[in-house]
Design an enzyme around this catalytic site. Structure first.
Site, PDB file in Angstrom:
ATOM      1  N   ASP A  95      -4.129  -8.752   5.778  1.00 11.86           N
ATOM      2  CA  ASP A  95      -3.825  -7.587   4.945  1.00 11.86           C
ATOM      3  C   ASP A  95      -2.339  -7.293   5.070  1.00 11.86           C
ATOM      4  OD1 ASP A  95      -4.453  -5.336   3.236  1.00 11.86           O
ATOM      5  OD2 ASP A  95      -4.181  -4.056   4.983  1.00 11.86           O
ATOM      6  N   SER A  96      -1.839  -6.448   4.196  1.00 12.80           N
ATOM      7  CA  SER A  96      -0.433  -6.074   4.264  1.00 12.80           C
ATOM      8  C   SER A  96      -0.139  -5.162   5.443  1.00 12.80           C
ATOM      9  CB  SER A  96      -0.016  -5.372   2.964  1.00 12.80           C
ATOM     10  OG  SER A  96      -0.766  -4.186   2.786  1.00 12.80           O
TER      11      SER A  96
ATOM     12  N   CYS B 158      -6.847  -7.570   1.084  1.00  8.84           N
ATOM     13  CA  CYS B 158      -5.767  -6.821   0.430  1.00  8.84           C
ATOM     14  C   CYS B 158      -5.923  -7.009  -1.071  1.00  8.84           C
ATOM     15  CB  CYS B 158      -4.404  -7.331   0.891  1.00  8.84           C
ATOM     16  SG  CYS B 158      -2.996  -6.552   0.054  1.00  8.84           S
TER      17      CYS B 158
ATOM     18  N   GLU C 189      -0.529   4.318   6.382  1.00 11.70           N
ATOM     19  CA  GLU C 189       0.359   3.577   7.271  1.00 11.70           C
ATOM     20  C   GLU C 189       1.151   4.507   8.198  1.00 11.70           C
ATOM     21  OE1 GLU C 189       0.802   0.319   7.775  1.00 11.70           O
ATOM     22  OE2 GLU C 189      -0.689  -0.325   6.321  1.00 11.70           O
TER      23      GLU C 189
ATOM     24  N   CYS D 169      -8.348  -0.518  -2.755  1.00 15.38           N
ATOM     25  CA  CYS D 169      -7.376  -0.836  -1.709  1.00 15.38           C
ATOM     26  C   CYS D 169      -8.078  -0.624  -0.373  1.00 15.38           C
ATOM     27  CB  CYS D 169      -6.141   0.058  -1.829  1.00 15.38           C
ATOM     28  SG  CYS D 169      -4.934  -0.182  -0.504  1.00 15.38           S
TER      29      CYS D 169
ATOM     30  N   HIS E 293      -6.929   0.222   2.358  1.00 18.58           N
ATOM     31  CA  HIS E 293      -6.434   1.389   3.085  1.00 18.58           C
ATOM     32  C   HIS E 293      -7.206   2.659   2.723  1.00 18.58           C
ATOM     33  CE1 HIS E 293      -2.996  -1.251   3.790  1.00 18.58           C
ATOM     34  NE2 HIS E 293      -2.468  -0.373   4.604  1.00 18.58           N
TER      35      HIS E 293
END
Length: 281
Positions: free
Chosen positions: A10-11, A73, A151, A183, A185
């Site tokens: 993932d990013s 991702c 994040e 997403c 996240h």
């Protein structure tokens, strides 16, 4: 049977939700996770850059001997899924298809909302997948600040709720009854998203659906870990501080992630004899 690890990418930290779901469904499997924190967030970046960053990380995982790649991702999946499936000999699982299929089977009024990064929504990948069903109406909304909040470890503040109200108002007014969290996240913000959308809107997250796809692929390819396998979970990040990744992972997921190490990614030019696991794009 194959005791090699499953590679998850993932990013940043969002893909940890997918790693957790895979571990819950397949407790004997070893996992190797890389968060590309050096380049996160992917959402606002040009597609060509996302493709390059993602393939470098996937190259690293394949060179480390994983038996499967999981692109946890949405932005990266939209940018380079076809490239990845042509480039590697190991199976590649992504997060977009499972979520789209679940949304189609969940909606009652045939009005589906999708939220994601600017890159994911701009690619049209969800709109295209869901649009194959002519009975569905799809409403897509980019939510770029959501990844920034996660994040930064900010998930339950009045600021998050206010931004969620702003982003989700068009979808609420459109009358969607199903909302795809496009997403990985976004599950960390599920409380705010659910509150804004209301109890009658079903939220579809890709983590559990992706884990089911991983299970199906491992079984069909006879790649399940053996009955005596001892699972090892390794977490890596490409940024300049392992403590930052670890502290954020602890804040979001508790103590599931105990250690993390920093890695440098890059396309490795292997001799042809040693590169049988990788093709050319």
């Amino acid at each position: 049977m194959n005791d090699a690890p499953i590679g998850i990418f993932d990013s940043g930290v969002g893909g940890l939700t997918v790693a957790r779901a895979i571990s819950a469904l397949l407790p004997r499997e070893s996992l190797r996770y890389i968060g590309d924190t050096a380049h996160s967030p992917y959402g606002p970046k040009p597609i060509a850059d996302v493709r390059r960053y993602a393939l470098e990380v996937l190259d690293t995982l394949v060179d480390e001997g994983v038996k499967m790649l999981v692109i946890a991702c949405n932005t990266a999946s939209a940018a380079m899924l076809r490239d990845a499936r042509e480039r590697y000999d190991v199976p590649v699982v992504e997060v977009i298809g499972p979520a789209a299929r679940t949304a189609m089977s969940t909606t009652r009024n045939k009005r589906i909302g999708v939220i994601g990064t600017a890159g994911t929504i701009g690619s049209g990948v969800y709109q295209d997948l869901l649009g194959v069903n002519a009975d569905l109406t799809v409403f897509a909304q980019p939510c770029p600040r959501f990844v920034e909040f996660v994040e930064a470890g900010i998930t339950d503040t009045a600021q998050v709720l206010a931004v969620a109200e702003e982003y989700l108002a068009p979808l609420r007014h459109a009358g969607v009854d199903t909302l795809v969290l496009g997403c990985t996240h976004y599950p960390f913000l599920e409380g705010a998203i659910s509150y804004v959308m209301g109890a009658d809107v079903s939220l579809v997250s890709s983590d559990t659906e992706t884990a089911k796809d991983v299970y199906r692929q491992l079984v069909s390819r006879d790649l399940l870990a053996g009955p005596d396998a001892v699972p090892h979970h390794e977490y890596e990040a490409t940024g300049d501080s392992e403590h930052e990744f670890l502290n954020l992972a602890h804040r979001l997921m508790g103590r599931e992630v105990r250690t993390v190490k920093l890695v440098q990614t890059g396309v490795i030019d292997l001799p042809k004899a040693a590169a049988s696991h990788r093709g050319e794009i």
